[in-house]
Design a protein around this motif. Structure first.
Motif, mmCIF file in Angstrom:
data_model
loop_
_atom_site.group_PDB
_atom_site.id
_atom_site.type_symbol
_atom_site.label_atom_id
_atom_site.label_comp_id
_atom_site.label_asym_id
_atom_site.label_seq_id
_atom_site.Cartn_x
_atom_site.Cartn_y
_atom_site.Cartn_z
ATOM 1 N N VAL A 299 -0.803 9.163 -2.130
ATOM 2 C CA VAL A 299 -1.971 9.709 -1.433
ATOM 3 C C VAL A 299 -3.255 9.072 -1.962
ATOM 4 O O VAL A 299 -4.181 8.780 -1.191
ATOM 5 C CB VAL A 299 -2.026 11.247 -1.598
ATOM 6 C CG1 VAL A 299 -3.295 11.821 -1.004
ATOM 7 C CG2 VAL A 299 -0.815 11.888 -0.955
ATOM 8 N N GLU A 300 -3.310 8.842 -3.276
ATOM 9 C CA GLU A 300 -4.502 8.220 -3.870
ATOM 10 C C GLU A 300 -4.690 6.788 -3.362
ATOM 11 O O GLU A 300 -5.806 6.365 -3.032
ATOM 12 C CB GLU A 300 -4.367 8.221 -5.395
ATOM 13 C CG GLU A 300 -5.513 7.574 -6.128
ATOM 14 C CD GLU A 300 -5.256 7.479 -7.626
ATOM 15 O OE1 GLU A 300 -5.639 6.441 -8.217
ATOM 16 O OE2 GLU A 300 -4.666 8.413 -8.193
ATOM 17 N N ILE A 301 -3.587 6.037 -3.280
ATOM 18 C CA ILE A 301 -3.667 4.647 -2.811
ATOM 19 C C ILE A 301 -4.024 4.624 -1.326
ATOM 20 O O ILE A 301 -4.816 3.795 -0.876
ATOM 21 C CB ILE A 301 -2.349 3.898 -3.079
ATOM 22 C CG1 ILE A 301 -1.970 3.987 -4.557
ATOM 23 C CG2 ILE A 301 -2.469 2.432 -2.667
ATOM 24 C CD1 ILE A 301 -0.572 3.495 -4.872
ATOM 25 N N GLU A 302 -3.448 5.551 -0.555
ATOM 26 C CA GLU A 302 -3.779 5.639 0.877
ATOM 27 C C GLU A 302 -5.263 5.901 1.072
ATOM 28 O O GLU A 302 -5.913 5.254 1.903
ATOM 29 C CB GLU A 302 -2.961 6.762 1.532
ATOM 30 C CG GLU A 302 -1.490 6.444 1.679
ATOM 31 C CD GLU A 302 -0.678 7.673 2.067
ATOM 32 O OE1 GLU A 302 -1.277 8.711 2.449
ATOM 33 O OE2 GLU A 302 0.559 7.601 1.976
ATOM 34 N N ASP A 303 -5.809 6.853 0.303
ATOM 35 C CA ASP A 303 -7.242 7.164 0.431
ATOM 36 C C ASP A 303 -8.101 5.951 0.079
ATOM 37 O O ASP A 303 -9.100 5.668 0.743
ATOM 38 C CB ASP A 303 -7.619 8.348 -0.472
ATOM 39 C CG ASP A 303 -7.111 9.671 0.064
ATOM 40 O OD1 ASP A 303 -6.761 9.737 1.271
ATOM 41 O OD2 ASP A 303 -7.041 10.647 -0.712
ATOM 42 N N GLU B 237 -3.304 6.407 9.826
ATOM 43 C CA GLU B 237 -1.895 6.073 10.006
ATOM 44 C C GLU B 237 -1.556 4.715 9.381
ATOM 45 O O GLU B 237 -0.503 4.548 8.765
ATOM 46 C CB GLU B 237 -1.569 6.068 11.504
ATOM 47 C CG GLU B 237 -0.093 6.047 11.796
ATOM 48 C CD GLU B 237 0.182 6.209 13.283
ATOM 49 O OE1 GLU B 237 0.878 5.344 13.832
ATOM 50 O OE2 GLU B 237 -0.315 7.194 13.872
ATOM 51 N N THR B 238 -2.459 3.758 9.531
ATOM 52 C CA THR B 238 -2.240 2.429 8.968
ATOM 53 C C THR B 238 -2.120 2.493 7.452
ATOM 54 O O THR B 238 -1.256 1.838 6.856
ATOM 55 C CB THR B 238 -3.390 1.481 9.371
ATOM 56 O OG1 THR B 238 -3.412 1.360 10.791
ATOM 57 C CG2 THR B 238 -3.209 0.099 8.749
ATOM 58 N N ALA B 239 -2.967 3.299 6.813
ATOM 59 C CA ALA B 239 -2.931 3.415 5.351
ATOM 60 C C ALA B 239 -1.602 4.000 4.882
ATOM 61 O O ALA B 239 -1.016 3.534 3.894
ATOM 62 C CB ALA B 239 -4.094 4.265 4.860
#
Length: 198
Positions: free
Chosen positions: A112-116, A60-62
């Protein structure tokens, strides 16, 4: 001084982000996101934190962190565009940019890539963050860079009068940006605005 210039400019950016709309009722979440990182650090301090719980919090934080970074990057881009239209104005135009890695990636990489990537950073840094008592990587550490293009120097190296002139230019460009975004011209209250100008 230059720290005050950066602080005021960050406030202007948060204001523009808030105006950007309901899509970012979350930048109340910008501040909430920084609180979330602090709570996450407290979770890490527990003697035996639940790894599943940490995974959920990191997930959630990402998402929140990347949303904040992307909105900040977009707002700085818009504000820089507003500054560029003021090139011939009485007050010098600053050049601004964000130096956080998330903001740099936001324009060219899927969220999504940056979150991962950020989830991996948070997971890999759990011991370090636990020892520090805070999260040592994330958009809460991104800084705003302000440059005085007429002299091609950082605003921190400009004279006090030049810094004040840059700030006035930033405030006026910000007001123009808010007017463009909302259709309403903001009211500016400027106290002794020409004092200490070079």
């Amino acid at each position: 001084g230059s720290k005050r210039l950066k602080k005021i400019t960050r406030t202007l950016i948060i204001g523009a982000v808030l105006v950007a709309g309901a899509a970012f009722a979350k930048e109340g979440a910008t501040l909430a996101g920084e609180e979330r990182l602090a709570k996450f650090a407290r979770l890490l301090e527990e003697s035996r934190p639940d790894s599943h719980w940490l995974d959920a919090v990191e997930h959630e934080t990402a998402e929140l962190a990347v949303a904040v970074a992307a909105m900040r990057a977009e707002t700085v881009r818009r504000l820089q565009g507003a500054l560029a239209t003021r090139k011939d104005d009485a007050f010098p135009s600053a050049e601004i940019s964000l130096d956080g890695w998330m903001e740099r990636l936001a324009g060219d990489h899927p969220a999504v890539e940056i979150e991962d990537r950020y989830r991996t950073v948070l997971r890999d840094n759990r011991p370090r963050d636990a020892a520090a008592g805070r999260t040592l990587d994330g958009p809460h550490l991104s800084d705003l860079s302000v440059t005085f293009p007429l002299k091609n120097i950082p605003a921190a190296e400009a004279s006090t009068g030049e810094q004040k002139a840059l700030l006035i230019g930033l405030v006026l460009a910000h007001a123009g940006l808010l007017a463009d975004m909302t259709g309403f011209a903001p009211v500016l209250l400027l106290d002794e605005v020409v004092a200490h100008l070079d």
